[in-house]
Design a protein around this motif. Structure first.
Motif, PDB file in Angstrom:
ATOM      1  N   ARG A 245      41.489  34.999  43.357  1.00 45.94           N
ATOM      2  CA  ARG A 245      41.236  36.444  43.338  1.00 45.94           C
ATOM      3  C   ARG A 245      40.051  36.833  42.475  1.00 45.94           C
ATOM      4  O   ARG A 245      39.536  37.950  42.580  1.00 45.94           O
ATOM      5  CB  ARG A 245      42.485  37.201  42.881  1.00 45.94           C
ATOM      6  CG  ARG A 245      42.929  36.943  41.455  1.00 45.94           C
ATOM      7  CD  ARG A 245      44.303  37.557  41.201  1.00 45.94           C
ATOM      8  NE  ARG A 245      44.787  37.318  39.854  1.00 45.94           N
ATOM      9  CZ  ARG A 245      45.065  38.265  38.985  1.00 45.94           C
ATOM     10  NH1 ARG A 245      44.905  39.531  39.322  1.00 45.94           N
ATOM     11  NH2 ARG A 245      45.516  37.968  37.792  1.00 45.94           N
ATOM     12  N   HIS A 246      39.580  35.912  41.610  1.00 46.07           N
ATOM     13  CA  HIS A 246      38.404  36.187  40.784  1.00 46.07           C
ATOM     14  C   HIS A 246      37.180  35.418  41.280  1.00 46.07           C
ATOM     15  O   HIS A 246      36.201  35.287  40.566  1.00 46.07           O
ATOM     16  CB  HIS A 246      38.696  35.849  39.319  1.00 46.07           C
ATOM     17  CG  HIS A 246      39.681  36.774  38.699  1.00 46.07           C
ATOM     18  ND1 HIS A 246      40.608  36.367  37.764  1.00 46.07           N
ATOM     19  CD2 HIS A 246      39.907  38.103  38.882  1.00 46.07           C
ATOM     20  CE1 HIS A 246      41.356  37.394  37.391  1.00 46.07           C
ATOM     21  NE2 HIS A 246      40.944  38.458  38.065  1.00 46.07           N
TER      22      HIS A 246
ATOM     23  N   HIS B 217      36.826  32.242  41.932  1.00 50.01           N
ATOM     24  CA  HIS B 217      36.635  30.881  41.465  1.00 50.01           C
ATOM     25  C   HIS B 217      36.896  29.913  42.609  1.00 50.01           C
ATOM     26  O   HIS B 217      37.846  30.088  43.378  1.00 50.01           O
ATOM     27  CB  HIS B 217      37.570  30.573  40.294  1.00 50.01           C
ATOM     28  CG  HIS B 217      37.264  31.379  39.076  1.00 50.01           C
ATOM     29  ND1 HIS B 217      38.224  32.083  38.371  1.00 50.01           N
ATOM     30  CD2 HIS B 217      36.091  31.608  38.430  1.00 50.01           C
ATOM     31  CE1 HIS B 217      37.664  32.695  37.355  1.00 50.01           C
ATOM     32  NE2 HIS B 217      36.373  32.427  37.370  1.00 50.01           N
TER      33      HIS B 217
ATOM     34  N   ASN C  97      32.331  29.938  39.726  1.00 46.92           N
ATOM     35  CA  ASN C  97      32.435  31.240  40.368  1.00 46.92           C
ATOM     36  C   ASN C  97      31.431  31.288  41.512  1.00 46.92           C
ATOM     37  O   ASN C  97      30.214  31.196  41.294  1.00 46.92           O
ATOM     38  CB  ASN C  97      32.169  32.369  39.373  1.00 46.92           C
ATOM     39  CG  ASN C  97      32.454  33.725  39.980  1.00 46.92           C
ATOM     40  OD1 ASN C  97      31.663  34.261  40.735  1.00 46.92           O
ATOM     41  ND2 ASN C  97      33.620  34.280  39.649  1.00 46.92           N
TER      42      ASN C  97
ATOM     43  N   ASP D  73      40.863  45.658  38.562  1.00 49.00           N
ATOM     44  CA  ASP D  73      40.810  44.413  37.791  1.00 49.00           C
ATOM     45  C   ASP D  73      39.565  44.396  36.898  1.00 49.00           C
ATOM     46  O   ASP D  73      38.439  44.388  37.401  1.00 49.00           O
ATOM     47  CB  ASP D  73      40.778  43.223  38.761  1.00 49.00           C
ATOM     48  CG  ASP D  73      40.994  41.892  38.066  1.00 49.00           C
ATOM     49  OD1 ASP D  73      40.533  41.739  36.923  1.00 49.00           O
ATOM     50  OD2 ASP D  73      41.634  41.012  38.672  1.00 49.00           O
TER      51      ASP D  73
ATOM     52  N   VAL E 278      38.325  41.996  35.171  1.00 46.17           N
ATOM     53  CA  VAL E 278      37.541  40.768  35.337  1.00 46.17           C
ATOM     54  C   VAL E 278      36.534  40.952  36.467  1.00 46.17           C
ATOM     55  O   VAL E 278      35.365  40.563  36.348  1.00 46.17           O
ATOM     56  CB  VAL E 278      38.470  39.571  35.623  1.00 46.17           C
ATOM     57  CG1 VAL E 278      37.653  38.315  35.928  1.00 46.17           C
ATOM     58  CG2 VAL E 278      39.398  39.314  34.441  1.00 46.17           C
ATOM     59  N   LEU E 279      36.960  41.554  37.552  1.00 45.45           N
ATOM     60  CA  LEU E 279      36.056  41.791  38.671  1.00 45.45           C
ATOM     61  C   LEU E 279      35.005  42.844  38.327  1.00 45.45           C
ATOM     62  O   LEU E 279      33.852  42.746  38.768  1.00 45.45           O
ATOM     63  CB  LEU E 279      36.847  42.226  39.901  1.00 45.45           C
ATOM     64  CG  LEU E 279      37.798  41.175  40.485  1.00 45.45           C
ATOM     65  CD1 LEU E 279      38.543  41.744  41.693  1.00 45.45           C
ATOM     66  CD2 LEU E 279      37.048  39.906  40.867  1.00 45.45           C
TER      67      LEU E 279
END
Length: 262
Positions: free
Chosen positions: A113-114, A116, A141, A179, A181-182
Motif C-alpha cells: 500500500r506504500h 514498496h 519504493n 495516509d 506516508v503517502l
C-alpha cells in the motif's frame, strides 16, 4: 496506524470531514440518529464495535484504519494482518505468482500500500538495470525508482506526462486513505525534476498515458493495468496491487520477446 492514541470520536470526525460528509449524511447512511453520532464524536457516548464498523464501512475506511478506530474505542481489531509469507496467505501468494509468471515476457510487479516492491517477474529488470544502488536497496519504493533522476527518469521519454500521471494517482490514493506516508511520498516526488506535460500529440495518448521508455537504441511503449484482490479481509492483502505493463505497439512486443530471458 495514523490514529494511534487519539479518541475514537476524534478519528470519526476527521474521517467524516475527509469524506466531505455532514453528520446528517453519515447518520442516514449508517442508520443511526444524528444526536447519537454527535455524542460519539464529542466523546459523550461510547460506540459499540458494531457501530464503529458500520460507520467505517460507510466512510470507506481502509482496513488498517478500521482496526485503529476499534482500538481507540477500547476493542480488539477486527481484521488480521498477516505477513505475506504466513501459511494463511498461501493462496494469495499462489495467485500473485501465477499472474507474475503468466505475464512474461512483459514486466509485472507486486507492490504494497506504500508502493514498496514485494515481488516481480524477471522482465522488470528492464526498468531497473541502470538505476543507482541506493534506489535498489530494500525496501524499494517503485514510485521513487520511477521518478528519481538516479532511477528510471532519464530513460522515460515522456517523463513530464508520466510524472504527472503518477503524482495525480498518488495524490488521489493519499486523499482516499488519509495516509501520511503517502502524503510525504507525494511531497518528495513532486520535488523531483520532470517538466510540464506537453499537448497530446498522438492517438494513444488521447486514450491513456503510456510509458515511453528508452532501452539501448530502442523506444519501447507500454500501457499499464492494476489488479487488486476483490474481497480482502486482511490488512496486508487489502494493500497489495499487481502493476502489469503491456506492449503498446508491435515493435515493443517483438523487442520484449527478443529480450526475454530463456
Amino acid at each position: 496506524m495514523t490514529g494511534a492514541g487519539r479518541p475514537v470520536g476524534e478519528l470519526l470526525r476527521d474521517w467524516r470531514r475527509n469524506r466531505g460528509m455532514s453528520q446528517l449524511d453519515l447518520s442516514i447512511e449508517a442508520g443511526v440518529s444524528t444526536r447519537h453520532l454527535s455524542f460519539v464524536e464529542t466523546g459523550r457516548s461510547r460506540p459499540s464495535p458494531d457501530l464503529i464498523l458500520r460507520l467505517a464501512e460507510q466512510l470507506d475506511m481502509p482496513l488498517a484504519e478500521r482496526n485503529t478506530m476499534l482500538l481507540a474505542g477500547g476493542y480488539a481489531p477486527a481484521y488480521p494482518s498477516h505477513e505475506l509469507s504466513d501459511p494463511e496467505l498461501a493462496p494469495v501468494r499462489a495467485a500473485v505468482r501465477q499472474i507474475l509468471d503468466g505475464h512474461r515476457p512483459y514486466p509485472a510487479l507486486l507492490v504494497d500500500r506504500h508502493w514498496h516492491l514485494v515481488d516481480a517477474n524477471p522482465a522488470v529488470d528492464l526498468f531497473t538495470a541502470d538505476a543507482r544502488p541506493h534506489l535498489l536497496t530494500p525496501p524499494i519504493n517503485v514510485l521513487r525508482l520511477s521518478l528519481h533522476p538516479d532511477g528510471m527518469a532519464p530513460r522515460i521519454l515522456n517523463l513530464p506526462e508520466w510524472r504527472s500521471h503518477l503524482l495525480k494517482r498518488l495524490r488521489q490514493q493519499a486523499d482516499a486513505t488519509n495516509d501520511p506516508v503517502l502524503r510525504d511520498l507525494h511531497d518528495e516526488l513532486r520535488g523531483y525534476p520532470g517538466g510540464d506535460p506537453a499537448p497530446v500529440s498522438d492517438a494513444l495518448s488521447r486514450v491513456l498515458v503510456p510509458l515511453r521508455y528508452r532501452h539501448d537504441d530502442r523506444e519501447l511503449a507500454f500501457v499499464s493495468t492494476t489488479t487488486l484482490f476483490g474481497t480482502p479481509l486482511d490488512v496486508t492483502v487489502s494493500g497489495l496491487a499487481v502493476e502489469a505493463f503491456f506492449p503498446a505497439d508491435g515493435a515493443t512486443t517483438e523487442a520484449l520477446r527478443t529480450l526475454a530471458p530463456s
